[in-house]
Design a protein around this motif. Structure first.
Motif, PDB file in Angstrom:
ATOM      1  N   ASN A  35       0.834  -1.203   0.000  1.00 25.09           N
ATOM      2  CA  ASN A  35       0.000   0.000   0.000  1.00 25.09           C
ATOM      3  C   ASN A  35       0.869   1.254   0.000  1.00 25.09           C
ATOM      4  O   ASN A  35       0.577   2.222  -0.695  1.00 25.09           O
TER       5      ASN A  35
ATOM      6  N   GLU B 214       2.323   1.825  -3.471  1.00 24.16           N
ATOM      7  CA  GLU B 214       1.331   2.425  -4.368  1.00 24.16           C
ATOM      8  C   GLU B 214       1.163   3.913  -4.080  1.00 24.16           C
ATOM      9  O   GLU B 214       1.079   4.729  -5.005  1.00 24.16           O
TER      10      GLU B 214
ATOM     11  N   THR C  10      -8.544   0.813  -1.993  1.00 25.30           N
ATOM     12  CA  THR C  10      -7.451   1.197  -2.891  1.00 25.30           C
ATOM     13  C   THR C  10      -7.171   0.089  -3.901  1.00 25.30           C
ATOM     14  O   THR C  10      -6.999   0.353  -5.094  1.00 25.30           O
ATOM     15  N   GLN C  11      -7.132  -1.137  -3.431  1.00 26.17           N
ATOM     16  CA  GLN C  11      -6.821  -2.255  -4.330  1.00 26.17           C
ATOM     17  C   GLN C  11      -7.955  -2.509  -5.317  1.00 26.17           C
ATOM     18  O   GLN C  11      -7.706  -2.807  -6.493  1.00 26.17           O
TER      19      GLN C  11
ATOM     20  N   ALA D 227      -7.711  -0.021  -7.982  1.00 26.96           N
ATOM     21  CA  ALA D 227      -6.536  -0.203  -8.838  1.00 26.96           C
ATOM     22  C   ALA D 227      -6.808  -1.169  -9.985  1.00 26.96           C
ATOM     23  O   ALA D 227      -6.185  -1.054 -11.051  1.00 26.96           O
TER      24      ALA D 227
ATOM     25  N   LEU E 195       0.623  -3.408 -11.853  1.00 28.38           N
ATOM     26  CA  LEU E 195      -0.420  -2.875 -10.969  1.00 28.38           C
ATOM     27  C   LEU E 195      -1.431  -3.952 -10.597  1.00 28.38           C
ATOM     28  O   LEU E 195      -1.826  -4.068  -9.439  1.00 28.38           O
TER      29      LEU E 195
ATOM     30  N   ALA F 154      -2.138  -5.332  -6.834  1.00 33.90           N
ATOM     31  CA  ALA F 154      -3.485  -5.204  -6.275  1.00 33.90           C
ATOM     32  C   ALA F 154      -4.033  -6.557  -5.824  1.00 33.90           C
ATOM     33  O   ALA F 154      -4.572  -6.681  -4.719  1.00 33.90           O
TER      34      ALA F 154
END
Length: 157
Positions: free
Chosen positions: A41, A44, A105-106, A109, A130, A134
């Motif tokens: 995290n 990212e 967030t994931q 993504a 990415l 994720a």
């Protein structure tokens, strides 16, 4: 009333009736899976912040078609970088609230990775990287070891 009973009542009053262990920091070492999720995290967030700074600099010093649009985009990406950075810090400190922003967030993504993949060229490598980060982070966050370390578990009825 004995002094033992009196100290027990005083302890319950000071913690609002909750056991003292529940209000303390999580015991034991941080699980490796939780550390890895926090690191991913954070990675990212750092990449997003770097991209936002790049957009701002190019908007100010470069020759974009629309400097205002480039600067607004840079500020937006910098604001978006705050979510994974805060989630990473919360996961590192084993805060229960941090799992939600980390999962969000994931999940956000994955469509971005799909968009990069459809962009073709060098973006395909970024899309694959990415998507892998994720999916790996999602797997780490839903792992029972990580959820227990964050104090998330099945509800007792």
């Amino acid at each position: 009333m004995s002094s033992k009973q009196s100290s027990s009542k005083t302890a319950r009053k000071s913690t609002g009736g909750a056991p003292a262990a529940a209000s303390a920091e999580p015991a034991g070492p941080r699980p490796t899976r939780l550390s890895a999720a926090a690191a991913l995290n954070g990675l990212e967030g750092v990449v997003l912040a770097g991209w936002g700074i790049y957009l701002l600099v190019m908007g100010l010093l470069g020759r974009p078609d629309s400097p205002q649009q480039a600067e607004t985009g840079g500020l937006t990406v910098l604001a978006l970088a705050a979510l994974p950075l805060l989630a990473a810090r919360g996961l590192w400190l084993r805060r229960r609230w941090s799992r939600g922003p980390a999962l969000a967030t994931q999940i956000m993504a994955l469509p971005v990775a799909w968009m990069f993949f459809n962009g073709g060229g060098a973006l395909i490598a970024a899309a694959v990287a990415l998507a892998l980060v994720a999916v790996a982070t999602l797997a780490l966050l839903v792992n029972p070891t990580a959820t227990e370390a964050l104090g998330i578990g099945p509800r007792e009825s």
